[in-house]
Design an enzyme around this catalytic site. Sequence first.
Site, mmCIF file in Angstrom:
data_model
loop_
_atom_site.group_PDB
_atom_site.id
_atom_site.type_symbol
_atom_site.label_atom_id
_atom_site.label_comp_id
_atom_site.label_asym_id
_atom_site.label_seq_id
_atom_site.Cartn_x
_atom_site.Cartn_y
_atom_site.Cartn_z
ATOM 1 N N LYS A 1 27.935 59.099 0.815
ATOM 2 C CA LYS A 1 27.381 60.401 1.177
ATOM 3 C C LYS A 1 26.092 60.615 0.409
ATOM 4 C CE LYS A 1 28.438 65.312 1.298
ATOM 5 N NZ LYS A 1 29.460 66.334 1.094
ATOM 6 N N LYS B 1 27.582 59.148 5.773
ATOM 7 C CA LYS B 1 27.032 60.456 6.109
ATOM 8 C C LYS B 1 25.713 60.681 5.391
ATOM 9 C CE LYS B 1 28.325 65.174 5.242
ATOM 10 N NZ LYS B 1 29.199 66.008 4.501
HETATM 11 C C1 PBG Z 1 30.736 69.703 1.478
HETATM 12 C C2 PBG Z 1 30.179 69.114 2.699
HETATM 13 C C3 PBG Z 1 28.855 69.145 3.156
HETATM 14 C C4 PBG Z 1 28.889 68.631 4.455
HETATM 15 C C5 PBG Z 1 30.189 68.240 4.728
HETATM 16 N N1 PBG Z 1 30.971 68.526 3.615
HETATM 17 C C6 PBG Z 1 27.641 69.722 2.563
HETATM 18 C C7 PBG Z 1 27.106 69.258 1.294
HETATM 19 O O1 PBG Z 1 27.500 68.246 0.734
HETATM 20 O O2 PBG Z 1 26.243 69.958 0.804
HETATM 21 C C8 PBG Z 1 27.718 68.541 5.385
HETATM 22 C C9 PBG Z 1 28.056 68.529 6.831
HETATM 23 C C10 PBG Z 1 26.930 68.832 7.740
HETATM 24 O O3 PBG Z 1 25.775 68.995 7.336
HETATM 25 O O4 PBG Z 1 27.192 68.905 8.954
HETATM 26 N N2 PBG Z 1 30.971 68.971 0.419
#
Ligand code: PBG
Length: 329
Positions: free
Chosen positions: A198, A251
């Site tokens: 991520k 992601k």
């Molecule tokens: C939370 C999380 C996030 C997303 C999914 N889980 C945001 C972040 O890490 O700030 C992003 C999902 C999206 O942008 O569609 N931990």
Amino acid sequence: MTQFPQVRLRRLRRTPAIRRLVAETTLHPADFVLPVFVKEGIAEPQPISSMPGVVQHTRDSLRKAAAEAAAAGVGGLIVFGVPAGKDGRGSQADDPDGISQQAIADLRAETGDDLVVMADLCLCEYTDHGHCGVLDEEGYVVNDQTLERYASTAIAQARAGAHMVAPSGMMDGQVGALRIALDSAGYADVAICAYAVKYASAFYGPFREAAEGAPKFGDRGSHQQDPRNAAESLREAVLDVGEGADMVMVKPALAYLDIIRRVADTVSVPVAAYQVSGEFAMAEAAAANGWLDRERVIMETLTGIRRAGAGIILTYWATEAARMISATT
Ligand code: PBG
């Protein structure tokens, strides 16, 4: 004129039926996961301005959306809870009566085992500071104390009926900590879909409006990955599988197709990719201006993510894309 055999790739592009026959990449509704937001204490679904067509659901409207997704053949849902009250440790995340737990139970009551119910597992929607874990005096997210909060949240989500928990906080050791916690609480059958890879991405912008989890200060750079790096993604994925991840996720998707491919070539568990809020918003905004053909862009991006190696795709277009696929096959 001399006759000579000429390579003609166009023979297999001639008609739609020929193109369909030789197509290498196919999308299936069952491989889509729909991310859903459910907010505590609202009477009507709330639109999200940066994500046209996506809402913060009430418990009732969520059930309806789940039934529609199931009817369209979508494979699963991932739940993000937005609590009415927040505090420093994110108490609502593991409260048995917290909004996520209620929504998970509602979804299981509505769709049983027809849809895979995944629970996003992080603290950022639940903390008043908007960070993904417990902070020290300097505002640094403390790894191992955060793991304890995650473990307790996983148990609450499993008890509510989640088929899978999806830790998204990027703490080190989170998958192992959750596996041990779930097993010792009697939830050995609950799977872990690790947000293994991520990135610290600007593409999460609209999501932070949807989930009301923007950090009040600083950013997530101390735990999410640096977009310039690829090799550490393989380390992350391999470590998570070693700690017991049943699936791994990459992601965002579109700016990281090379990473999806490399992860898919490296691990033997299913690989998911998350087409995040900014990817959705970008296409919707351009389409609303008449600059892009919306439906074609939806299908082309999903196809690209699939072709890169993702077996499972999380997308806000899940239900709509599932219907489009069914209409054309
Ligand atoms: C939370 C999380 C996030 C997303 C999914 N889980 C945001 C972040 O890490 O700030 C992003 C999902 C999206 O942008 O569609 N931990």
